[in-house]
Design a protein around this motif. Structure first.
Motif, PDB file in Angstrom:
ATOM      1  N   ALA A 267       1.148  -1.194   0.023  1.00 18.18           N
ATOM      2  CA  ALA A 267      -0.103   0.068   0.013  1.00 18.18           C
ATOM      3  C   ALA A 267       0.786   0.782   0.489  1.00 18.18           C
ATOM      4  O   ALA A 267       0.513   2.181  -0.701  1.00 18.18           O
ATOM      5  CB  ALA A 267      -0.754   0.386   0.932  1.00 18.18           C
ATOM      6  N   LEU A 268       1.890   0.955   0.932  1.00 15.95           N
ATOM      7  CA  LEU A 268       2.903   2.324   0.534  1.00 15.95           C
ATOM      8  C   LEU A 268       3.391   3.022  -0.658  1.00 15.95           C
ATOM      9  O   LEU A 268       3.564   3.603  -1.516  1.00 15.95           O
ATOM     10  CB  LEU A 268       3.868   2.007   1.964  1.00 15.95           C
ATOM     11  CG  LEU A 268       5.340   3.317   2.130  1.00 15.95           C
ATOM     12  CD1 LEU A 268       4.460   4.586   2.207  1.00 15.95           C
ATOM     13  CD2 LEU A 268       6.105   2.885   2.949  1.00 15.95           C
ATOM     14  N   GLY A 269       3.935   1.585  -1.203  1.00 15.86           N
ATOM     15  CA  GLY A 269       4.195   1.765  -2.788  1.00 15.86           C
ATOM     16  C   GLY A 269       3.069   2.210  -3.620  1.00 15.86           C
ATOM     17  O   GLY A 269       3.093   2.273  -4.265  1.00 15.86           O
ATOM     18  N   GLN A 270       2.444   2.202  -3.746  1.00 16.26           N
ATOM     19  CA  GLN A 270       1.074   2.402  -3.666  1.00 16.26           C
ATOM     20  C   GLN A 270       0.508   3.374  -4.475  1.00 16.26           C
ATOM     21  O   GLN A 270      -0.127   4.199  -5.061  1.00 16.26           O
ATOM     22  CB  GLN A 270      -0.461   1.658  -3.903  1.00 16.26           C
ATOM     23  CG  GLN A 270      -0.068  -0.045  -4.549  1.00 16.26           C
ATOM     24  CD  GLN A 270       0.112   0.061  -6.565  1.00 16.26           C
ATOM     25  OE1 GLN A 270      -0.991   0.487  -6.883  1.00 16.26           O
ATOM     26  NE2 GLN A 270       1.370  -0.746  -6.288  1.00 16.26           N
ATOM     27  N   LEU A 271       0.729   4.304  -2.877  1.00 23.69           N
ATOM     28  CA  LEU A 271       0.700   5.533  -2.839  1.00 23.69           C
ATOM     29  C   LEU A 271       1.037   6.929  -3.727  1.00 23.69           C
ATOM     30  O   LEU A 271       0.087   7.589  -3.989  1.00 23.69           O
ATOM     31  CB  LEU A 271       1.002   5.978  -0.920  1.00 23.69           C
ATOM     32  CG  LEU A 271       0.369   5.680   0.345  1.00 23.69           C
ATOM     33  CD1 LEU A 271       0.862   6.179   1.286  1.00 23.69           C
ATOM     34  CD2 LEU A 271      -1.631   6.015  -0.455  1.00 23.69           C
ATOM     35  N   ALA A 286       7.237  13.339  -1.931  1.00 24.51           N
ATOM     36  CA  ALA A 286       7.594  13.602  -0.310  1.00 24.51           C
ATOM     37  C   ALA A 286       8.067  11.830   0.394  1.00 24.51           C
ATOM     38  O   ALA A 286       9.281  11.790   1.534  1.00 24.51           O
ATOM     39  CB  ALA A 286       5.936  13.213   0.018  1.00 24.51           C
ATOM     40  N   MET A 287       7.596  10.584  -0.325  1.00 28.32           N
ATOM     41  CA  MET A 287       8.334   9.792   0.285  1.00 28.32           C
ATOM     42  C   MET A 287       9.498   8.776  -0.283  1.00 28.32           C
ATOM     43  O   MET A 287      10.671   9.185   1.025  1.00 28.32           O
ATOM     44  CB  MET A 287       7.772   8.525  -0.625  1.00 28.32           C
ATOM     45  CG  MET A 287       6.057   8.062  -0.408  1.00 28.32           C
ATOM     46  SD  MET A 287       5.193   7.023  -1.349  1.00 28.32           S
ATOM     47  CE  MET A 287       6.175   5.420  -0.750  1.00 28.32           C
ATOM     48  N   SER A 288      10.232   9.954  -1.773  1.00 23.46           N
ATOM     49  CA  SER A 288      11.643  10.081  -2.017  1.00 23.46           C
ATOM     50  C   SER A 288      12.510  10.065  -1.070  1.00 23.46           C
ATOM     51  O   SER A 288      13.438   9.778  -0.770  1.00 23.46           O
ATOM     52  CB  SER A 288      11.752  10.279  -3.330  1.00 23.46           C
ATOM     53  OG  SER A 288      11.309   9.097  -4.504  1.00 23.46           O
ATOM     54  N   PHE A 289      12.272  11.568  -0.853  1.00 20.29           N
ATOM     55  CA  PHE A 289      13.154  12.521  -0.018  1.00 20.29           C
ATOM     56  C   PHE A 289      13.051  11.774   1.616  1.00 20.29           C
ATOM     57  O   PHE A 289      14.147  12.447   2.483  1.00 20.29           O
ATOM     58  CB  PHE A 289      12.219  14.572   0.136  1.00 20.29           C
ATOM     59  CG  PHE A 289      12.138  14.684  -1.177  1.00 20.29           C
ATOM     60  CD1 PHE A 289      13.737  15.047  -1.419  1.00 20.29           C
ATOM     61  CD2 PHE A 289      11.206  15.710  -1.318  1.00 20.29           C
ATOM     62  CE1 PHE A 289      14.177  15.874  -2.475  1.00 20.29           C
ATOM     63  CE2 PHE A 289      11.703  16.033  -2.542  1.00 20.29           C
ATOM     64  CZ  PHE A 289      12.398  16.753  -3.197  1.00 20.29           C
ATOM     65  N   ILE A 290      11.762  11.243   1.864  1.00 18.80           N
ATOM     66  CA  ILE A 290      12.666  10.975   4.013  1.00 18.80           C
ATOM     67  C   ILE A 290      13.801  10.153   3.309  1.00 18.80           C
ATOM     68  O   ILE A 290      13.905   9.804   4.074  1.00 18.80           O
ATOM     69  CB  ILE A 290      10.909  10.690   3.944  1.00 18.80           C
ATOM     70  CG1 ILE A 290       9.989  11.394   4.053  1.00 18.80           C
ATOM     71  CG2 ILE A 290      11.107   9.495   4.858  1.00 18.80           C
ATOM     72  CD1 ILE A 290       8.480  11.070   4.300  1.00 18.80           C
ATOM     73  N   GLY A 291      13.098   8.843   2.470  1.00 19.25           N
ATOM     74  CA  GLY A 291      14.018   7.364   2.310  1.00 19.25           C
ATOM     75  C   GLY A 291      15.109   8.561   1.697  1.00 19.25           C
ATOM     76  O   GLY A 291      16.193   7.755   2.944  1.00 19.25           O
TER      77      GLY A 291
END
Length: 372
Positions: A267-271, A286-291
């Motif tokens: 589900a996280l990947g599908q966001l 947003a997800m990429s910057f956190i990683g």
């Protein structure tokens, strides 16, 4: 502050007694040690949350989370400390980069492992909504699949039911029309279908017989239709078509709460994708910057060690290492010499013993010869 400084020196992997002699290097290693320490703290939080999620609902979930968080944070701390302390500043820039490349790759992997559980927690609300949508869509697909299988498996019975319903509807219309014509015939209404003679005569009796035949046929069709519907209803229950329903909001919330790591990770990947399959750039960034933030945070001590110029502490550590190597070589040579001397002494003793044995044997042979 002295205790905190010494603690961060320890975290950086520096030799504290040597580093104390060079004040110009103190702040650099305090920064490196603090980065390593806080990376381990984030790793402990990430590992603890992951373990708490795994044992969610258990009475020991908190205890397992704390224990695993401490172990995971300690392991990451020890690994980061080794990575930074093992970079040698004596070589050229290319040699240092080549030496640090495996450590940077390892730091990237550690950053990814640390960031994923925290991303799951940060986007927890969005993940729940995505899971609920996916579960509802999956239930729709399951119901459609069951209905399609049911229709294919009982196509003959369904066709028969359709024909019986059509015949029943037709008979009901004919019966209503025949009953109306019979009334017209009895009351003497003149039409194309009646004689216009009032009373219960020959035409009325004929129409009544036709009406009765149609009613009998309707009863037979209705009985057959009921039997067929009862059979199909039992088949629906057996195939699971009747019992399978769409999830309610309460059921969807419950399913989202007990979702496993694989479902939440999916589900996280599908966001980062929209409904039509296109990329949702805002969520993806947003997800990429956190990683990327955690990866950079993990690699930062290595980068600081690479970018910092060679200082007096590095020179002193290199000299200490070289002196230790020479001392080890001297000890090795001394041990070899002692071993050789011991071997020569033992060899001389062994030769002396053999000579003594030979001498004693000769004297014994001579005495025996004289006796003879």
């Amino acid at each position: 502050m002295k205790k905190i400084t010494r603690f961060f020196w320890f975290c950086s992997g520096a030799h504290v007694d040597t580093l104390r002699k060079y004040p110009i290097e103190h702040n650099k290693y305090v920064g490196i040690g603090a980065t390593i320490f806080f990376t381990a703290v984030f790793a402990a939080l990430s590992g603890g949350y992951a373990m708490y999620f795994v044992f969610s609902g258990s009475a020991f979930a908190v205890g397992f989370a704390i224990l695993f968080g401490v172990l995971w944070g300690t392991a990451i701390f020890n690994m980061d400390r080794y990575i930074v302390s093992s970079i040698n500043k004596e070589g050229s820039t290319n040699q240092q980069i080549l030496q640090a490349t495996p450590r940077i790759l390892l730091a990237i992997m550690i950053g990814l492992v640390i960031s994923r559980p925290l991303e799951l927690k940060i986007f927890d609300k969005e993940i729940r909504e995505k899971l609920k949508t996916a579960y509802l869509k999956g239930q729709h697909t399951k119901i459609d699949s069951l209905q399609r299988t049911y229709n294919q498996k009982y196509a003959q019975e369904l066709g028969k039911e359709k024909d019986l319903k059509k015949e029943k509807d037709s008979l009901e219309r004919d019966i209503n029309r025949s009953r109306y014509e019979l009334n017209q015939e009895v009351f003497g209404d003149k039409t194309n279908q009646t004689s216009g003679i009032m009373g219960y005569g020959t035409y009325a009796k004929r129409k009544e017989e036709v009406l009765k035949e149609k009613q009998d046929r309707l009863k037979s069709v209705t009985d057959n239709l009921g039997q067929n519907e009862d059979y199909l209803s039992r088949r629906k229950d057996f195939e699971g078509v009747t019992s399978t329903r769409l999830f309610t909001d309460k059921q969807l919330d419950s399913l989202a709460n007990v979702a496993g790591f694989a479902d939440r990770n999916w589900a996280l990947g599908q966001l980062s994708y929209n409904v039509d399959g296109s990329r949702d750039l805002d969520t993806y960034m947003a997800m990429s910057f956190i990683g990327y933030l955690f990866i950079l945070f993990e690699c930062l001590p290595v980068f600081v060690k690479l970018m910092s110029p060679k200082g007096p502490y590095d020179t002193a550590i290199a000299k200490i290492a070289e002196a230790n190597i020479h001392a080890a070589e001297r000890d090795k040579e001394r041990d070899i010499n002692v071993t050789d001397k011991t071997y020569d002494h033992n060899l001389d003793v062994d030769i002396g013993r053999r000579k003594q044995i030979i001498s004693n044997q000769s004297e014994f042979d001579l005495s025996r010869h004289s006796y003879d």
